[in-house]
Scaffold this motif. Structure first.
Motif, mmCIF file in Angstrom:
data_model
loop_
_atom_site.group_PDB
_atom_site.id
_atom_site.type_symbol
_atom_site.label_atom_id
_atom_site.label_comp_id
_atom_site.label_asym_id
_atom_site.label_seq_id
_atom_site.Cartn_x
_atom_site.Cartn_y
_atom_site.Cartn_z
ATOM 1 N N ASP A 1 0.842 -1.206 -0.216
ATOM 2 C CA ASP A 1 0.009 -0.014 0.060
ATOM 3 C C ASP A 1 0.828 1.336 -0.028
ATOM 4 O O ASP A 1 1.892 1.468 0.465
ATOM 5 N N ALA A 2 0.142 2.141 -0.500
ATOM 6 C CA ALA A 2 0.716 3.745 -0.355
ATOM 7 C C ALA A 2 2.116 4.057 -1.210
ATOM 8 O O ALA A 2 2.404 5.273 -0.917
ATOM 9 N N GLY A 3 2.418 3.309 -2.020
ATOM 10 C CA GLY A 3 3.565 3.932 -2.960
ATOM 11 C C GLY A 3 3.102 4.348 -4.171
ATOM 12 O O GLY A 3 1.829 4.875 -4.401
ATOM 13 N N PRO A 4 3.773 4.409 -5.245
ATOM 14 C CA PRO A 4 5.303 4.094 -5.202
ATOM 15 C C PRO A 4 6.181 5.097 -4.108
ATOM 16 O O PRO A 4 5.645 6.267 -4.138
ATOM 17 N N ALA B 1 -1.497 11.370 -4.812
ATOM 18 C CA ALA B 1 -0.733 12.640 -4.344
ATOM 19 C C ALA B 1 0.502 12.196 -3.878
ATOM 20 O O ALA B 1 0.688 11.316 -3.071
ATOM 21 N N HIS B 2 1.400 12.787 -4.532
ATOM 22 C CA HIS B 2 3.014 12.681 -3.933
ATOM 23 C C HIS B 2 3.526 11.311 -4.276
ATOM 24 O O HIS B 2 4.493 11.018 -3.905
ATOM 25 N N HIS B 3 2.741 10.187 -5.098
ATOM 26 C CA HIS B 3 3.184 9.127 -5.265
ATOM 27 C C HIS B 3 3.096 8.790 -6.591
ATOM 28 O O HIS B 3 4.202 8.922 -7.397
ATOM 29 N N VAL B 4 1.739 8.097 -7.115
ATOM 30 C CA VAL B 4 1.537 8.057 -8.708
ATOM 31 C C VAL B 4 1.954 9.456 -9.408
ATOM 32 O O VAL B 4 2.678 9.314 -10.385
ATOM 33 N N GLU C 1 7.929 4.604 -11.723
ATOM 34 C CA GLU C 1 7.968 3.510 -10.816
ATOM 35 C C GLU C 1 6.457 2.608 -11.256
ATOM 36 O O GLU C 1 6.504 1.513 -11.291
ATOM 37 N N VAL C 2 5.444 3.385 -11.625
ATOM 38 C CA VAL C 2 4.276 3.167 -11.966
ATOM 39 C C VAL C 2 4.376 2.159 -13.249
ATOM 40 O O VAL C 2 4.102 1.074 -13.357
ATOM 41 N N THR D 1 -6.676 5.443 -3.322
ATOM 42 C CA THR D 1 -7.267 6.684 -3.316
ATOM 43 C C THR D 1 -6.265 7.591 -3.759
ATOM 44 O O THR D 1 -4.737 7.681 -3.600
ATOM 45 N N TRP D 2 -6.653 8.989 -3.879
ATOM 46 C CA TRP D 2 -5.861 9.947 -4.165
ATOM 47 C C TRP D 2 -4.865 10.702 -2.981
ATOM 48 O O TRP D 2 -3.729 10.650 -2.976
ATOM 49 N N SER D 3 -5.532 10.712 -1.753
ATOM 50 C CA SER D 3 -4.843 11.322 -0.716
ATOM 51 C C SER D 3 -5.070 10.587 0.667
ATOM 52 O O SER D 3 -5.081 11.322 1.634
#
Length: 280
Positions: free
Chosen positions: A91-94, A119-122, A128-129, A143-145
């Motif tokens: 969860d929660a990456g990349p 947000a701040h990941h994808v 990385e995605v 989710t986004w945030s």
């Protein structure tokens, strides 16, 4: 008229609804099923198609000898109806740790499901995605945030999910089919929105609580103590102690006879149904 469900599924639902009521301090209603129930209820056509893929894969492997190809997402080469499977999810990456994790998974010939934050990941790590997708892992939505979907208005919850769908599709050309609600909190409204967006919801049975420790040995111990057949392991590829724990976890799971798979592989020959909540 209420939808008819199997006795096994009703049992699973009752357990999950009790847990949800305790966690949320109220009553939540939504469809839920366990991986074994999903497989048992798979349409006959899906069962026949998977059996044909398995036969073709065995034939191809026999022809290729020891150099045969390994399974990929949805993998015909993995049959969790007979294999002792467990799904590995992050969860929660990349994050800055994801490339190292992908190196480990590639070396161990294991595929996982990545429930990614927007947000701040994808949005910050499209490379990385792309690599997650290119190396056969399963793209999924967290989710986004990371807002708690049951605490916000339906329109806001829809945006939280749809923005990740759109971002992943722009990067990879693929749209996630799975979503994990933050903190596992869902209800009838969230399920209805998930169904509209084509997203099945995936909870878990194993958590290392790696957000609370950077000790790889402790993370490993917690995972191994909780893992059973058809389990879904929840880890995070954003914390410092998690990725170093993965090699030891995989080694011991394999020693115990587990086949490590993606969520969709765990459910096959069934396909994840939008709006449904899946939990062992």
């Amino acid at each position: 008229m209420p939808k008819q469900i199997s006795a096994a599924r009703r049992t699973s639902m009752a357990g999950l609804l009790t847990a949800a009521a305790l966690a949320l301090g109220g009553c939540a209603t939504y469809d839920v099923t366990a991986p074994a129930d999903a497989r048992a209820d798979a349409p006959a056509a899906a069962v026949k198609a998977m059996d044909a893929r398995l036969a073709a894969a065995r034939e191809a492997k026999n022809g290729e000898g020891a150099g045969g190809k390994t399974g990929r997402t949805g993998g015909a080469e993995v049959d969790c109806r007979t294999a002792k499977c467990v799904a590995l999810t992050f969860d929660a990456g990349p994050s800055e740790h994801t490339d190292r994790l992908l190196d480990i998974l590639k070396r161990e010939k294991v595929h996982a499901t990545f429930f990614m934050l927007g947000a701040h990941h994808v949005d910050k790590r499209p490379a990385e995605v792309k690599r997650i997708d290119a190396e056969g892992h399963e793209l999924a939505n967290h989710t986004w945030s990371h807002r708690i979907l049951t605490d916000i208005e339906p329109a806001a919850a829809r945006r939280e999910m749809s923005r990740v769908q759109d971002a992943v599709r722009r990067i990879t050309g693929k749209t996630p089919k799975l979503m994990r609600p933050p903190q596992g909190r869902t209800d009838e409204s969230v399920s209805a929105i998930s169904k509209e967006l084509g997203l099945a919801q995936v909870l878990w049975s194993v958590t290392a609580k790696d957000y609370a420790t950077e000790d790889p040995a402790l993370i490993t111990k917690r995972v191994l103590e909780q893992t059973e057949r058809d389990g879904i392991i929840l880890l995070h590829d954003i914390y410092r102690g998690t990725v170093p724990a993965v090699p030891g976890i995989l080694k011991e799971l394999k020693r115990r006879g587990y086949t490590v798979v993606t969520v969709s592989q765990l459910l096959a020959p069934a396909k994840p149904q939008p709006g449904m909540v899946y939990r062992p």
